[in-house]
Design an enzyme around this catalytic site. Sequence first.
Site, short mmCIF file in Angstrom:
data_model
loop_
_atom_site.label_atom_id
_atom_site.label_comp_id
_atom_site.label_asym_id
_atom_site.label_seq_id
_atom_site.Cartn_x
_atom_site.Cartn_y
_atom_site.Cartn_z
N CYS A 83 0.86 -1.19 0.00
CA CYS A 83 0.00 0.00 0.00
C CYS A 83 0.89 1.23 0.00
O CYS A 83 1.78 1.36 0.85
CB CYS A 83 -0.91 -0.01 1.23
SG CYS A 83 -1.80 1.54 1.49
N CYS A 113 -0.72 3.66 -7.08
CA CYS A 113 -1.45 2.58 -6.43
C CYS A 113 -0.84 1.22 -6.81
O CYS A 113 -0.52 0.98 -7.98
CB CYS A 113 -2.92 2.63 -6.84
SG CYS A 113 -3.92 1.27 -6.21
#
Length: 690
Positions: free
Chosen positions: A207, A326
């Site tokens: 993440c 991302c």
Amino acid sequence: MSIPMDSRLDLLEMELAQLKGRQGPAASMNGFPGAMPFMMGPMYNMMQQQPKQLAAPKGENEVEDPPNKNNDEYKAQMQVLHHDLMLAHTALQKQHADLMAAHAQLLKAIQDGAIGGGGGGGGGGGGAKKQRHPALGVVRLDYDYPAAPGDSDHPGSFGYDVFYRCVPGLTFEMCQSGKFTEEVERRFADAIKHLEARGVSAITGDCGFMMSFQVLARKIASKPTFMSSMVQCPIIAASLDDGDHILILTANDLSLKPQKEILLNSCGFDVNEDRFLIQGCQDVPGFEAVALGEKVPLDKVQPGIVKLVEELIHREPRIRAILLECTELPAYADALRYHTGLPVWDAITAADFYVSAFKDNHRFGQNDWQKEWDGHQEDYELGMNLTKDEEALLLRKKEAQKEKKSVALVKKKKLEKIQRKVRKQQHPMLGVIRLDYNYPPAAGDIDCPGSYDYDVLFRVIPGFTFAMAQEGKMTEDVEKEFIDGIKWLERKGVSGITGDCGFMMAFQPLACKIATVPVFMSSMMQCPMISLAFDKYDKVLILTANDETLKPQKHTLLKQCGFNVDDARFMIVGCQNVPGFDAVAKGEKVDVEYVTPGIVYMVKQILKKHPSIRAICLECTELPPYADALRAETALPVFDAITNADFFIASRRDNPRFGFNQWQLDWDGVQDAYEFGQNLTCAQAEKLLN
């Protein structure tokens, strides 16, 4: 195993270098007068003790009588002199043979891995046990979802082993806030220690918001740690003109922008800088599955992402590069490369960059010291590698839903049908600007076509000398040729442009203004990306051909690379005193096999004095041939001009492991032969100095 000659390497190399330079009595007399008493022994001493009638000085007006060659005493002296000369010559030959034999043994010992690596290194190739292939470690959120190929949490996204460790209690919201609980912080530290214990070469997170904990992770880890793909921002920005834009795609732009301070401090990236355009994908049809923790429908989302980016480029034509922030976006990188023709970086290119610094480069240098990757990934389920007590602390473990095989097969065939219709594009190619300087490059040198596993195109700039590059100033005529060279390479379709001399960094701004593709004139551009992956107290060793010539470039390196020569974290060491490396300054062919032990020995001695060194960067474009030997002997990551070029070429290259495939022609594996001055007009060739 202890090798006695390792401790005598300096003396051995000096003696051997001297002997290699002496091909006869005349050379030994004229070339090394200071070393003559040591090397010539009896002959030298005897000559100092010749009879007075042979060597006595005469008065100013006195005429010296010629020696009487029929004199018995003279004949006897000549016989003695001849005898001593023959003895000295025989002794010299034996000494030379002994030194050559010792050097051959030393080379074999290093190649066989008998000499242990300072700073934690292992053995080399040959008969020694090969080192394991590098692996990546991934710290995972306490969050289970069906990862698609290309996702950081999908093992098939990587061309090397990847090991995962989940942190119980570490949620997306916690990363977004940038704050741990004490218990989760302890588990986070345990995860990093676990991955290092498994022998990973680098550590990342699944993440991007884990960048909040980058500083903590670096303090715990000894290996490169990069918790977000955003660490690539400085090197990408440095390769483009100040007026060019970089598009950053994220899952949700509204959640990324508040991370301004963290991104600035941990990535050197200013969210508010005009050249960075941040765009979220939250409104792309089907992409909401990311937020819901569901499987993302690739065939539905991919067209939407491509359409979004094409519209942005239409509105902002100065967009020159794309970065996917991302960790679930890399699956769309190849489609974006195909449809936009722009370089695209993501979490996978970041991981490949750091892992490549540990990887054996089979194209040159020391080989057969590292095991080949077996191509198999470890199966992983959330909660693996945890104790039962730790597993009980997991918050969001659930079984990923398995799709029916028939549905998956239909979707696969649908994508393959689309891919067969595309017109294949050219495989990416590197452009190299060359100095007006002709020399025989070794394999691994930036001027050797065999150093790359993609096409490379060279263009020499007439009149562009090393002294001119070092000074950072061109004549008006050379500047015009330089501009023409950049434009010529772009017309030929290169995907990135570099130079064959690190001092060309002074002309990086000029090249960036002309080019529309990334320009990276020095391997030093990697320094910010390297330093971001280590603690502020760790050091980076920079090897250069001559440290005294690099330091005057302080201002240029700081401005263009974000690299401060005076920063204590960076140790700059020249190789000018390594036996045999003086061939670089002379423009002669370097004997790589002969020089390698000296480079390795020098670095190992530095590591003994400075154990906090965590990485090595080879600044000189003639140093990459020694990268593999340094990797094998030190177990440290080694970056050079080739890893730099590979990083930029990877952003234009089809990644066959996932995403949109079969859109790019395969490289045929054949490099075009190049001769100095090739690709110039007759008028330009006449201007060549060398």
